[in-house]
Write an enzyme that holds these catalytic residues in place. Structure first.
Site, PDB file in Angstrom:
ATOM      1  CG  HIS A 171     -31.516  44.727 -94.749  1.00 43.71           C
ATOM      2  ND1 HIS A 171     -30.997  43.876 -95.691  1.00 43.71           N
ATOM      3  CD2 HIS A 171     -32.861  44.751 -94.966  1.00 43.71           C
ATOM      4  CE1 HIS A 171     -31.969  43.417 -96.456  1.00 43.71           C
ATOM      5  NE2 HIS A 171     -33.115  43.916 -96.028  1.00 43.71           N
ATOM      6  CB  SER A 295     -10.696  40.881 -70.266  1.00 40.59           C
ATOM      7  OG  SER A 295      -9.540  41.557 -70.712  1.00 40.59           O
TER       8      SER A 295
END
Length: 456
Positions: A171, A295
Site C-alpha cells: 500500500h 530534458s
C-alpha cells in the site's frame, strides 16, 4: 510522398522500424504471400504423391526441385508480380494461383497439371495455414527468444542482488523487508510460466474445403480418404491438424496464443512500473550515456525513459492482441469476412511488444543498485521489526502482543535503541531476547536469499 521511416503512418514501420525488422519477412504482405506460395506448392506436391490421383502423376526429381526452388527463392519481385496480377483479379489468393501457373508454364510436366494448383481448395484453406506458419515462425524465432533474453536478464539481476536488502512497501507504506534479488526472482518465475505456456500452445490448421466437409474433394475423387489426406498434409507443415471446422479454422488457438502474450506483457508492465518506482525512490541508479539528454530544459535529468517506453508500447500491444483474441473466434455461420482485415494486423500487436521488449532490455542494462540508500532507508524504519517481535511474543503466550507492538510503532518512528528497550522488558527467555535484538531491518529477510538460489 515515398514510403519511408519518415512518411510511414504507423510508428511501428516509421520511428521504430529498425526494432521490428525481424518481423518484416513474417508478417508483411510479402511474408503472407511467401507462406501462401509455400502452402500451394506443397499441396500440389502432395496431390502428385498420391497414387489414386492419376491425373497428377508422381513428379520427377527435376520437377520437385523446380517447385522447391519457387518456395525457397521467393523474392520481393515475385511478391510484386502477385500484386500486379491481383490488380486484375481483385482476389489475393487467386492471384497466387495465377502466379504459380505462370511459373510452371515453362516446365511441360508441371504445366500439364497446372489446373491442380489450388485443387478443391477454398481461399481460407490456404490462408489459415499461411497464418499458422506465420505465427509459428514468429513464436519460435522471435517472441520466445526475446522472452528468454528478458527472463535471463531479470534472473541475472536476481542473482547479482540476491542479498541486497530492500524495504518492502505494501500500500505504498514500509513493510517487511525483502531483497532486491528476491523481488526480481518473483518476476522471472511468473515469466517462466508464460514461456512454457506459449511454447505449448497448439498452432492449428485445416484444409477441408468450402465448409469443412471435403465436398469438392469427394466429388472429384470419392475413393481417396481426404480426411486422412488432410491430416497428413497439415502435419507435414509442422502444424497441428484441426479436423472440425467450418470454412475457416476457428482461430481459437490464436486467442490462446495472444492471450498468453498479453499475460506476459502484463507481467512486464508490472515489472516496468516497479523498476520505475524503485528508480524514483533512489533504490536504483541509471548509468548515464554520453550525449543523451533527459530534458529540453532541465540539464540534470536522467529519466527512466526505457521503462516508460516499454510500458506504453506494451499497452498498445495488449490492446491489439486482446481485440484479436476476442474477435477472431467469432464468425457468422460458416464464415464471414470480418476476420480477414483483422488478421492482417497479426504483426501489429507483436510489433509493439517487440519494441517494448527491447526497451526493457536496454533499461535493465543501465540499472545499478544504490546500496547505501537502501541500507539507510532500512535503518530509518526499525518499526518493521514489530512483526517478528509480536510473533515471538505469541509463541510464548505473552498477552496482547499485537496490540502492544501497535501501541509502540503505529504511526511512529522507532530506532534500534527503542526496539531493544522494548525487547528487554518482555517476559521472554534470554536466548530469545538475544535473537530478537540481533535482528535488524537489513537482516530480517526470511528465506529471500535461499529462494533466489533455488530459482531454476
Amino acid at each position: 510522398m515515398e514510403l519511408s521511416s519518415l512518411t510511414a503512418v504507423s510508428p511501428v514501420d516509421g520511428r521504430y522500424g529498425d526494432k521490428v525488422s525481424a518481423l518484416r519477412g513474417i508478417f508483411s504482405e510479402y511474408g503472407l504471400l511467401k507462406f501462401r506460395v509455400q502452402v500451394e506448392v506443397r499441396w500440389l506436391q502432395k496431390l502428385a504423391a498420391h497414387a489414386a490421383i492419376k491425373e497428377v502423376p508422381a513428379f520427377a526429381a527435376d520437377a520437385i526441385g523446380y517447385l522447391d526452388a519457387i518456395v525457397a527463392s521467393f523474392s520481393e519481385e515475385d511478391a510484386a508480380r502477385i500484386k500486379t496480377i491481383e490488380r486484375t483479379t481483385n482476389h489475393d489468393v487467386k492471384a497466387v494461383e495465377y502466379f504459380l501457373k505462370e511459373k510452371v508454364a515453362e516446365i511441360p510436366e508441371l504445366h500439364a497439371v497446372s489446373e491442380f494448383i489450388h485443387f478443391a481448395c477454398t481461399s481460407e484453406d490456404i490462408n489459415n495455414l499461411s497464418h499458422a506458419l506465420m505465427l509459428k515462425t514468429a513464436r519460435d524465432e522471435v517472441i520466445l527468444p526475446y522472452w528468454r533474453q528478458l527472463i535471463d536478464g531479470i534472473k541475472d539481476l536476481a542473482v547479482q542482488y540476491r542479498d541486497i536488502p530492500l524495504l518492502s512497501r505494501t500500500h505504498g507504506q514500509p513493510a517487511t523487508p525483502s531483497t532486491i534479488g528476491k523481488e526480481m526472482a518473483n518476476v522471472a518465475y511468473r515469466m517462466e510460466r508464460q514461456y512454457r505456456q506459449l511454447n505449448q500452445v497448439e498452432i492449428l490448421g485445416k484444409i477441408n474445403g468450402a465448409v469443412g466437409n471435403y465436398n469438392a474433394h469427394i466429388a472429384a475423387y470419392p475413393e481417396v480418404d481426404w480426411h486422412q489426406f488432410s491430416e497428413e498434409f497439415v502435419t507435414s507443415l509442422g502444424i497441428q491438424w484441426n479436423p472440425y471446422t467450418t470454412q475457416i479454422e476457428p482461430h481459437d488457438y490464436i486467442a490462446e496464443l495472444f492471450d498468453c502474450v498479453a499475460r506476459f506483457n502484463t507481467i512486464l508492465i508490472d515489472f516496468d512500473r516497479d523498476v520505475w518506482g524503485y528508480i524514483a525512490l533512489n533504490h536504483f541508479k541509471q548509468k548515464t550515456i554520453a550525449g543523451e539528454i533527459g530534458s529540453s530544459t532541465m540539464p540534470h535529468k536522467v529519466n527512466p525513459i526505457d521503462f516508460e517506453n516499454s510500458e506504453g508500447n506494451l499497452g498498445l500491444s495488449n490492446a491489439v492482441l486482446q481485440h484479436l483474441a476476442s474477435k477472431l473466434p467469432v464468425s457468422r455461420w460458416q464464415r464471414d469476412l470480418t476476420d480477414s482485415t483483422v488478421l492482417r494486423n497479426l504483426g501489429v500487436g507483436i510489433g509493439y511488444a517487440l519494441i517494448a521488449y527491447q526497451s526493457t532490455l536496454k533499461g535493465v542494462s543501465k540499472l545499478e543498485v544504490n546500496r547505501d540508500h537502501l541500507l539507510d532507508e532500512l535503518d530509518h524504519n526499525w518499526e518493521v521489526l514489530a512483526e517478528p517481535i509480536q510473533t515471538v511474543m505469541r509463541r510464548y503466550g505473552i498477552e496482547k502482543p499485537y496490540e502492544k507492538l501497535k501501541e509502540l510503532t503505529r504511526g511512529k518512528r522507532v530506532d534500534a535503541e527503542g526496539m531493544k528497550q522494548f525487547i528487554d522488558g518482555l517476559a521472554l527467555p534470554e536466548e530469545e531476547k538475544a535473537r530478537l535484538k540481533a535482528m535488524t531491518p537489513a537482516n530480517y529477510i526470511g528465506r529471500a536469499i535461499t529462494m533466489v538460489d533455488e530459482l531454476k
